[in-house]
Design a protein around this motif. Structure first.
Motif, mmCIF file in Angstrom:
data_model
loop_
_atom_site.group_PDB
_atom_site.id
_atom_site.type_symbol
_atom_site.label_atom_id
_atom_site.label_comp_id
_atom_site.label_asym_id
_atom_site.label_seq_id
_atom_site.Cartn_x
_atom_site.Cartn_y
_atom_site.Cartn_z
ATOM 1 N N LEU A 173 30.913 41.225 53.864
ATOM 2 C CA LEU A 173 31.702 40.277 53.081
ATOM 3 C C LEU A 173 32.861 41.042 52.456
ATOM 4 O O LEU A 173 32.681 42.151 51.952
ATOM 5 N N HIS A 174 34.026 40.458 52.470
ATOM 6 C CA HIS A 174 35.212 41.161 51.983
ATOM 7 C C HIS A 174 35.432 40.847 50.504
ATOM 8 O O HIS A 174 36.152 39.914 50.145
ATOM 9 N N LEU A 175 34.790 41.647 49.656
ATOM 10 C CA LEU A 175 34.935 41.490 48.216
ATOM 11 C C LEU A 175 35.984 42.463 47.692
ATOM 12 O O LEU A 175 36.131 43.571 48.209
ATOM 13 N N THR A 176 36.692 42.048 46.654
ATOM 14 C CA THR A 176 37.593 42.972 45.978
ATOM 15 C C THR A 176 36.760 43.938 45.134
ATOM 16 O O THR A 176 35.554 43.759 44.939
ATOM 17 N N ARG A 177 37.419 44.973 44.606
ATOM 18 C CA ARG A 177 36.692 45.954 43.796
ATOM 19 C C ARG A 177 36.006 45.302 42.603
ATOM 20 O O ARG A 177 34.847 45.579 42.291
ATOM 21 N N LYS A 178 36.730 44.438 41.919
ATOM 22 C CA LYS A 178 36.149 43.830 40.725
ATOM 23 C C LYS A 178 35.057 42.831 41.078
ATOM 24 O O LYS A 178 34.053 42.713 40.363
ATOM 25 N N GLU A 179 35.229 42.080 42.155
ATOM 26 C CA GLU A 179 34.167 41.173 42.585
ATOM 27 C C GLU A 179 32.895 41.957 42.883
ATOM 28 O O GLU A 179 31.791 41.535 42.517
ATOM 29 N N PHE A 180 33.046 43.101 43.543
ATOM 30 C CA PHE A 180 31.887 43.941 43.842
ATOM 31 C C PHE A 180 31.223 44.417 42.554
ATOM 32 O O PHE A 180 29.995 44.357 42.403
ATOM 33 N N ASP A 181 32.026 44.896 41.606
ATOM 34 C CA ASP A 181 31.469 45.407 40.355
ATOM 35 C C ASP A 181 30.748 44.316 39.563
ATOM 36 O O ASP A 181 29.699 44.555 38.959
ATOM 37 N N ILE A 182 31.319 43.112 39.563
ATOM 38 C CA ILE A 182 30.661 41.987 38.879
ATOM 39 C C ILE A 182 29.319 41.693 39.539
ATOM 40 O O ILE A 182 28.294 41.514 38.863
#
Length: 229
Positions: A152-161
């Motif tokens: 899944l292509h998550l942004t850095r912040k989406e991943f951290d959340i």
């Protein structure tokens, strides 16, 4: 530290350059997607300020190129203040979004917040290993999320959340805690950005992960179906 300004308006670019140089940055300017691509390939930057309206394309393409450089903070600086454009920029991987006109103090504060977070690293992903949640595998070492083996292509912040919520499954994670650990900030602008990131994260995860909103408090990642508490 080095900064990249991707801006086709000479007047705006000069003003941004003066501001960043006054704050101690070595500045490189790109006028187009093509020039930005060459600059990104040639060197590392602590921060990149990216306009969306460029002569040869969309600034979102530049943001996507910067995804491969996780040590570079990305802030969109644009006159396009519509929610749809904000969502596009943040989903593409921008760390923040600033609408023109804006004050020098606000710009420098946002740059400081983004670069501070990157300097200390991804706090919420500090613990190594993988987290399994239903059909999701969250790989903290590789900074990747897969569903049935498909990334899944998550942004850095989406991943951290997601990591923060997944490490506290079934418990409410307060908004201030998310802002503090992911953005290292609790100011109002970051709070609005959190809402946008959460909307995008839910859309990407789909039914694989149910994130409940606890109004006035925060968010809770519900236990995966069939999980034993």
């Amino acid at each position: 530290m080095r900064a990249l300004i991707v801006e086709n308006d000479d007047r705006v670019a000069r003003a941004l350059s003066r501001t960043l140089r006054g704050d101690g940055y070595d500045v490189e300017r790109a006028r187009s997607v093509e020039e930005a691509g060459r600059a990104i390939t040639a060197g590392d930057f602590a921060i990149a300020l990216v306009d969306l309206g460029l002569d040869d394309g969309d600034g979102v393409d530049v943001i996507r190129m910067l995804r491969d450089h996780p040590s570079t903070g990305v802030i969109v600086v644009t006159a396009r203040g519509e929610q749809a454009n904000r969502v596009r920029g943040l989903r593409a991987g921008a760390d923040d979004y600033l609408v023109k006109p804006f004050g020098v103090a606000e710009l420098l504060a946002r740059i400081e917040a983004v670069t501070r977070r990157l300097r200390v690293g991804h706090t919420v992903a500090a613990a190594r290993g993988s987290i399994n949640h239903g059909d999701l595998v969250i790989d903290q070492d590789r900074h990747e999320v897969a569903r049935h083996g498909e990334l899944l292509h998550l942004t850095r912040k989406e991943f951290d959340i997601l990591v923060l919520l997944a490490r506290n499954v079934g418990a409410v994670v307060e908004r201030d805690r998310i802002l503090d650990q992911v953005w290292q900030s609790t100011w109002e602008g970051s709070s609005r950005t959190l809402d946008t990131h959460m909307t995008s994260l839910r859309a990407k995860l789909g039914p694989s992960a149910a994130i409940a909103t606890v109004r006035g408090v925060g968010y809770r990642l519900e236990p995966a179906a069939g999980a034993v508490g």
